[in-house]
Design a protein around this motif. Structure first.
Motif, PDB file in Angstrom:
ATOM      1  N   LEU A   1       2.197  -4.141   3.633  1.00 44.63           N
ATOM      2  CA  LEU A   1       3.339  -3.240   3.746  1.00 44.63           C
ATOM      3  C   LEU A   1       2.886  -1.839   3.357  1.00 44.63           C
ATOM      4  CD1 LEU A   1       6.445  -2.742   4.006  1.00 44.63           C
ATOM      5  CD2 LEU A   1       6.587  -3.226   1.548  1.00 44.63           C
ATOM      6  N   PHE A   2       3.326  -0.858   4.137  1.00 45.98           N
ATOM      7  CA  PHE A   2       2.976   0.532   3.847  1.00 45.98           C
ATOM      8  C   PHE A   2       4.220   1.278   3.382  1.00 45.98           C
ATOM      9  CE2 PHE A   2      -0.169  -1.061   6.803  1.00 45.98           C
ATOM     10  CZ  PHE A   2      -1.330  -0.776   6.095  1.00 45.98           C
TER      11      PHE A   2
ATOM     12  N   GLN B   1       2.917  -2.963  -6.365  1.00 43.03           N
ATOM     13  CA  GLN B   1       2.011  -2.354  -5.396  1.00 43.03           C
ATOM     14  C   GLN B   1       0.557  -2.696  -5.751  1.00 43.03           C
ATOM     15  OE1 GLN B   1       4.188  -0.615  -7.306  1.00 43.03           O
ATOM     16  NE2 GLN B   1       5.859  -0.168  -5.885  1.00 43.03           N
ATOM     17  N   HIS B   2      -0.316  -2.578  -4.746  1.00 43.96           N
ATOM     18  CA  HIS B   2      -1.711  -2.985  -4.930  1.00 43.96           C
ATOM     19  C   HIS B   2      -2.717  -1.864  -4.681  1.00 43.96           C
ATOM     20  CE1 HIS B   2       0.566  -6.665  -4.022  1.00 43.96           C
ATOM     21  NE2 HIS B   2      -0.288  -7.246  -4.845  1.00 43.96           N
ATOM     22  N   LEU B   3      -2.349  -0.869  -3.894  1.00 44.72           N
ATOM     23  CA  LEU B   3      -3.294   0.192  -3.522  1.00 44.72           C
ATOM     24  C   LEU B   3      -2.521   1.480  -3.296  1.00 44.72           C
ATOM     25  CD1 LEU B   3      -6.132   1.189  -2.535  1.00 44.72           C
ATOM     26  CD2 LEU B   3      -5.492   0.337  -0.259  1.00 44.72           C
ATOM     27  N   TRP B   4      -3.071   2.594  -3.807  1.00 44.41           N
ATOM     28  CA  TRP B   4      -2.463   3.904  -3.614  1.00 44.41           C
ATOM     29  C   TRP B   4      -3.451   4.784  -2.839  1.00 44.41           C
ATOM     30  CZ3 TRP B   4      -1.473   0.651  -7.440  1.00 44.41           C
ATOM     31  CH2 TRP B   4      -0.139   0.515  -7.880  1.00 44.41           C
ATOM     32  N   LEU B   5      -2.976   5.388  -1.771  1.00 50.20           N
ATOM     33  CA  LEU B   5      -3.773   6.283  -0.943  1.00 50.20           C
ATOM     34  C   LEU B   5      -3.265   7.701  -1.184  1.00 50.20           C
ATOM     35  CD1 LEU B   5      -3.743   4.177   2.352  1.00 50.20           C
ATOM     36  CD2 LEU B   5      -5.520   4.213   0.583  1.00 50.20           C
TER      37      LEU B   5
ATOM     38  N   MET C   1       0.597   9.474   7.759  1.00 49.32           N
ATOM     39  CA  MET C   1      -0.403   8.456   7.453  1.00 49.32           C
ATOM     40  C   MET C   1       0.224   7.077   7.301  1.00 49.32           C
ATOM     41  SD  MET C   1      -3.473   7.534   7.062  1.00 49.32           S
ATOM     42  CE  MET C   1      -4.176   9.187   7.212  1.00 49.32           C
ATOM     43  N   ALA C   2       1.346   6.985   6.590  1.00 58.33           N
ATOM     44  CA  ALA C   2       1.997   5.690   6.412  1.00 58.33           C
ATOM     45  C   ALA C   2       2.392   5.094   7.759  1.00 58.33           C
ATOM     46  CB  ALA C   2       3.214   5.830   5.507  1.00 58.33           C
ATOM     47  N   GLY C   3       2.944   5.939   8.638  1.00 62.14           N
ATOM     48  CA  GLY C   3       3.326   5.460   9.966  1.00 62.14           C
ATOM     49  C   GLY C   3       2.127   5.053  10.799  1.00 62.14           C
TER      50      GLY C   3
ATOM     51  N   VAL D   1       0.856  -1.183   0.000  1.00 62.69           N
ATOM     52  CA  VAL D   1       0.000   0.000   0.000  1.00 62.69           C
ATOM     53  C   VAL D   1       0.892   1.234   0.000  1.00 62.69           C
ATOM     54  CG1 VAL D   1      -1.805   1.267   1.224  1.00 62.69           C
ATOM     55  CG2 VAL D   1      -1.789  -1.257   1.243  1.00 62.69           C
ATOM     56  N   VAL D   2       0.676   2.120  -0.954  1.00 59.21           N
ATOM     57  CA  VAL D   2       1.481   3.329  -1.108  1.00 59.21           C
ATOM     58  C   VAL D   2       0.671   4.532  -0.643  1.00 59.21           C
ATOM     59  CG1 VAL D   2       2.753   4.786  -2.724  1.00 59.21           C
ATOM     60  CG2 VAL D   2       2.643   2.299  -3.083  1.00 59.21           C
TER      61      VAL D   2
END
Length: 368
Positions: A247-248, A280-284, A170-172, A157-158
């Motif tokens: 994984l972020f 990667q699978h998802l982008w935020l 946000m990632a943390g 997840v990015v």
């Protein structure tokens, strides 16, 4: 204990797990040299090349070869056995002294190779896992997987966005949220933004020559960006190998392509090639609206944020990347992010079943 000249282990390794590796290591200890034959069907999700690469990395002291085997499996049909053996012998033409398996078909396989059949842990007492179990529930089998397999199965997840929009926060926060779930999730990692480290180094190098230099004096070059993207991808891969099923990432190589546009004014084919290899699978996407701009000495200015947000959004959509836009206060953004990640994880891994077995027994060469 009898030793052999040339041993053989064959299997689907779909995907490889601790039981497979115990079988291979046991065989290697008892043979002067060992061949591992990876057999894959074209209907299976994980490619033959992937599985061969994993087994070569994990077992560098064995010769690992691969073969596509789309022949139906029927352990009671001599003609089917003969067809499978033609595939096996084409991949392993040298004489075999011992075949190592954990399956009932091992005796017949050994006979057809003209080799001893050695059975290893047939009751799975040492490693209670199977390929079927891993495909059904990768999370529940995570501790039975080696680093390269974990990296391939990890849901990545990015978090990306314009300057000072809370991507690092946000990632943390997401990594902390999933670590709090305990168990295998306690190993959830967060990959830092290498571009920031690179920027800090550029500024430090400039100040070593000109102590009065500021961020405005730093100059980027087109060749900087593929290097940033490659290192970002390396850090991501390292974290995926050691972490949990999710994984972020605080940015990725795709985001670096947009930053190249920002600084150079054009696209970067070299950086785009790195991004195209990503898993990667998802982008935020963190919206700039509602987030105060904070200048930490490495930022270009608040006026650029609307353009960056819009460009990220456009290119994410254009390239078909699965995206969720995070808006509102931090708590709302975090809740929306968790919902998007949970939805991704709930979809599972969708690993196709291998071809069915006719006539009963265990399919060749699946280790269940």
């Amino acid at each position: 204990m009898k030793r052999y000249g040339h041993g053989l282990v064959l299997g689907k390794f779909y995907p490889p797990h601790a039981g497979h590796h115990h079988l291979v290591r046991t065989a290697r200890e008892r043979c002067e040299r060992l061949t591992v034959l990876v057999c894959a069907s074209s209907v299976e999700t994980l490619t033959l090349d992937e599985r061969v690469a994993w087994m070569r990395e994990i077992h560098p002291d064995a010769l690992v070869v691969g073969a596509v085997d789309d022949i139906p499996v029927d352990l009671h049909d001599p003609d089917v056995w003969a067809a499978h053996m033609a595939v096996f012998r084409s991949a392993v033409p040298e004489p075999v002294d011992a075949v190592f398996t954990s399956e009932p078909y091992g005796e017949e396989l050994g006979r057809r190779f003209g080799a001893d059949s050695v059975c290893v842990d047939p009751d799975r007492t040492l490693f209670p896992v199977s390929g079927t179990a891993v495909r059904k529930d990768p999370v529940g089998s995570w501790d039975f997987l080696e680093p390269p397999v974990r990296a391939a199965l990890t849901r990545r997840v990015v978090v990306l966005g314009a300057e000072s929009t809370g991507t690092t926060t946000m990632a943390g926060a997401l990594a902390e949220h999933y670590r709090a779930r305990g168990g295998v999730w306690a190993r959830t990692r967060c990959v830092p933004e290498f571009g920031r480290e690179f920027s800090e180094l550029k500024l430090a190098e400039l100040r070593a020559l000109r102590p009065e230099a500021t961020w405005e004096d730093v100059t980027f070059h087109s060749e900087d960006f593929p290097l940033i993207a490659l290192r970002q991808a390396e850090l991501e891969e390292e974290a995926a190998r050691a972490g949990s099923p999710v994984l972020f990432c605080d940015t990725d190589a795709f985001a670096t392509t947009i930053w190249h546009e920002r600084y150079m004014g054009t696209a970067s084919p070299a950086t785009g090639e790195v991004a195209a290899r990503g898993r990667q699978h998802l982008w935020l996407l963190t919206d700039h609206r509602g987030v105060a701009f904070e200048d930490d000495g490495l930022r270009d200015g608040e006026h650029l944020r609307p353009w960056m947000t819009a460009r990220f959004h456009t290119q994410l959509a254009h390239t078909g990347r699965r995206t969720a836009v995070l808006t509102g206060p931090h708590e709302e953004r975090l809740a929306a992010a968790v919902a998007a990640v949970d939805a991704l994880l709930a979809e599972g891994w969708d690993l196709a079943d291998p071809p069915p077995t006719f006539g009963g027994g265990t399919p060749i060469p699946e280790r269940r």
